[in-house]
Design a protein around this motif. Sequence first.
Motif, short mmCIF file in Angstrom:
data_model
loop_
_atom_site.label_atom_id
_atom_site.label_comp_id
_atom_site.label_asym_id
_atom_site.label_seq_id
_atom_site.Cartn_x
_atom_site.Cartn_y
_atom_site.Cartn_z
N UNK A 233 -9.22 -3.43 -3.30
CA UNK A 233 -8.13 -2.57 -4.20
C UNK A 233 -6.89 -2.89 -3.21
N UNK A 234 -6.87 -3.17 -2.05
CA UNK A 234 -5.59 -3.29 -1.32
C UNK A 234 -5.30 -4.73 -1.61
N UNK A 235 -5.98 -5.71 -1.71
CA UNK A 235 -6.02 -7.19 -2.00
C UNK A 235 -5.47 -7.09 -3.59
N UNK A 236 -5.93 -6.24 -4.34
CA UNK A 236 -5.31 -6.32 -5.77
C UNK A 236 -3.95 -5.65 -5.70
N UNK A 237 -3.58 -4.78 -5.05
CA UNK A 237 -2.31 -4.18 -4.85
C UNK A 237 -1.29 -5.23 -4.45
N UNK A 238 -1.89 -5.86 -3.33
CA UNK A 238 -0.93 -6.70 -2.68
C UNK A 238 -0.58 -8.01 -3.71
N UNK A 239 -1.60 -8.46 -4.38
CA UNK A 239 -1.22 -9.54 -5.46
C UNK A 239 -0.42 -9.01 -6.56
N UNK A 240 -1.01 -8.09 -7.03
CA UNK A 240 -0.17 -7.68 -8.25
C UNK A 240 1.15 -7.24 -8.11
N UNK A 241 1.64 -6.99 -6.74
CA UNK A 241 3.15 -6.84 -6.47
C UNK A 241 3.80 -7.87 -6.51
N UNK A 242 3.40 -9.09 -6.56
CA UNK A 242 4.01 -10.17 -6.59
C UNK A 242 4.54 -10.38 -7.93
N UNK A 243 5.94 -10.81 -8.20
CA UNK A 243 6.66 -11.11 -9.65
C UNK A 243 5.54 -12.11 -10.40
N UNK A 244 5.38 -11.59 -11.72
CA UNK A 244 4.99 -12.23 -12.88
C UNK A 244 3.52 -12.28 -12.66
N UNK A 245 2.85 -11.75 -11.76
CA UNK A 245 1.39 -11.63 -11.64
C UNK A 245 0.97 -10.46 -12.75
N UNK A 246 -0.10 -10.77 -13.51
CA UNK A 246 -0.42 -10.08 -14.61
C UNK A 246 -2.22 -9.79 -14.57
N UNK A 247 -2.75 -10.40 -13.70
CA UNK A 247 -4.39 -10.11 -13.95
C UNK A 247 -4.88 -10.48 -12.33
N UNK A 248 -6.03 -9.87 -12.25
CA UNK A 248 -6.66 -10.05 -10.83
C UNK A 248 -8.12 -10.04 -11.04
N UNK A 249 -8.76 -10.91 -10.35
CA UNK A 249 -10.17 -10.78 -10.37
C UNK A 249 -10.96 -11.06 -9.13
N UNK A 250 -12.13 -10.71 -8.86
CA UNK A 250 -12.79 -10.61 -7.64
C UNK A 250 -14.36 -11.39 -8.06
N UNK A 251 -14.89 -12.50 -7.36
CA UNK A 251 -16.02 -12.86 -7.65
C UNK A 251 -15.94 -13.27 -8.98
N UNK A 252 -17.31 -13.00 -9.55
CA UNK A 252 -17.58 -13.49 -11.15
C UNK A 252 -16.41 -12.68 -12.04
N UNK A 253 -15.91 -11.44 -11.64
CA UNK A 253 -14.76 -10.99 -12.34
C UNK A 253 -15.08 -10.65 -13.75
#
Length: 342
Positions: free
Chosen positions: A237-257
């Motif tokens: 969840x902290x990795x997702x928050x870190x990545x989704x805070x970057x401008x223009x990011x609109x999706x996140x997946x872990x592993x097989x997602x």
Amino acid sequence: MSSANQFGSRFTMASFGESHGTALGVLIDGCPAGVDFDSAMLTHEMERRRPGYHGSGQIVSGRQETDVPEVLSGVFDGKTLGTPIAIIVRNQDARSNDYSKIQNSPRAGHADDVWKNKFGHSDHRGGGRSSGRETVSRVMAGAVAKMMMTKVSPKTRVIGYASQIGPITLTAEDRNNVSNVHVDSFQARFPSKEDQKVAELLKKAQENGDSYGGIAEILIQAPPAHLGQPVFHKLKSDLAMAFMSVGAANGFELGLGFDSADVQGTEFHQGSQDVYGGIRGGISTGESILLRVSFKPTSSILDVAKKGRHDPCIVTRAIPVLEAMTWLVLADHYLWAKTDKL
């Protein structure tokens, strides 16, 4: 200072500055004393974020900032002091007149109007604080986090690369070979023989005032085990928050997602451990962690893109930023894990 400009719980950073202001910077707190401060690493990471690194000049923004970091505090005789570390870079190539029209005419897809409507007063030049230029603060902080993690977990590697740009996608073979190549030697950070094709696609898009989206992948090799604080600060969840805070990011997946949605449990849980992406129960297992982040096409298109200095695709420039955010999360959770038990 609004707390929304801070990131982290133990190893923290506070980002400050606007795109066309005097300077941008970061205040890092929680970094232990005695970490070797690698100025060359810091400079290298800043270079990787700059437009034109390794010949990518034709497919990225034309803004040319030197981004020479100035360390103001927290370091003495080549080691961290355990006190707040302040680092800045000064803006030198801003062209504020290019943005005079958007003060009253917000650009489609940008944050110009929502930012102004939210606060009532904003710096419209270059997008102000909503500009991608804010990420210089993240890269500086990430470099310091990397210095710390290199000391405590020297085998850990964070490898970022583009796995898809527009319609062009990495093959499984290219993806499996990513740890054996130098990603930055590829113009679009697309580690494949198709890299030149991607570069040509983006160059044409830039000439036509168009843009593309894409996917970046982050591979964490040999991460420390047992990082993550359930319930509300799982590592994922902290990795997702870190990545989704970057401008223009609109999706996140872990592993097989999302591909795991149509897989039966007997197949999913009795097959390869890779499906979990190196995290189970919100805690790192010590296995490699694979993360994916999707980016929308750059908002600056048509006349806005032709008249200004903009990236035709965010992914290429975002990779060093995602790597920096990864190091920040790892450093934060490493220190946090030290308090889990006696």
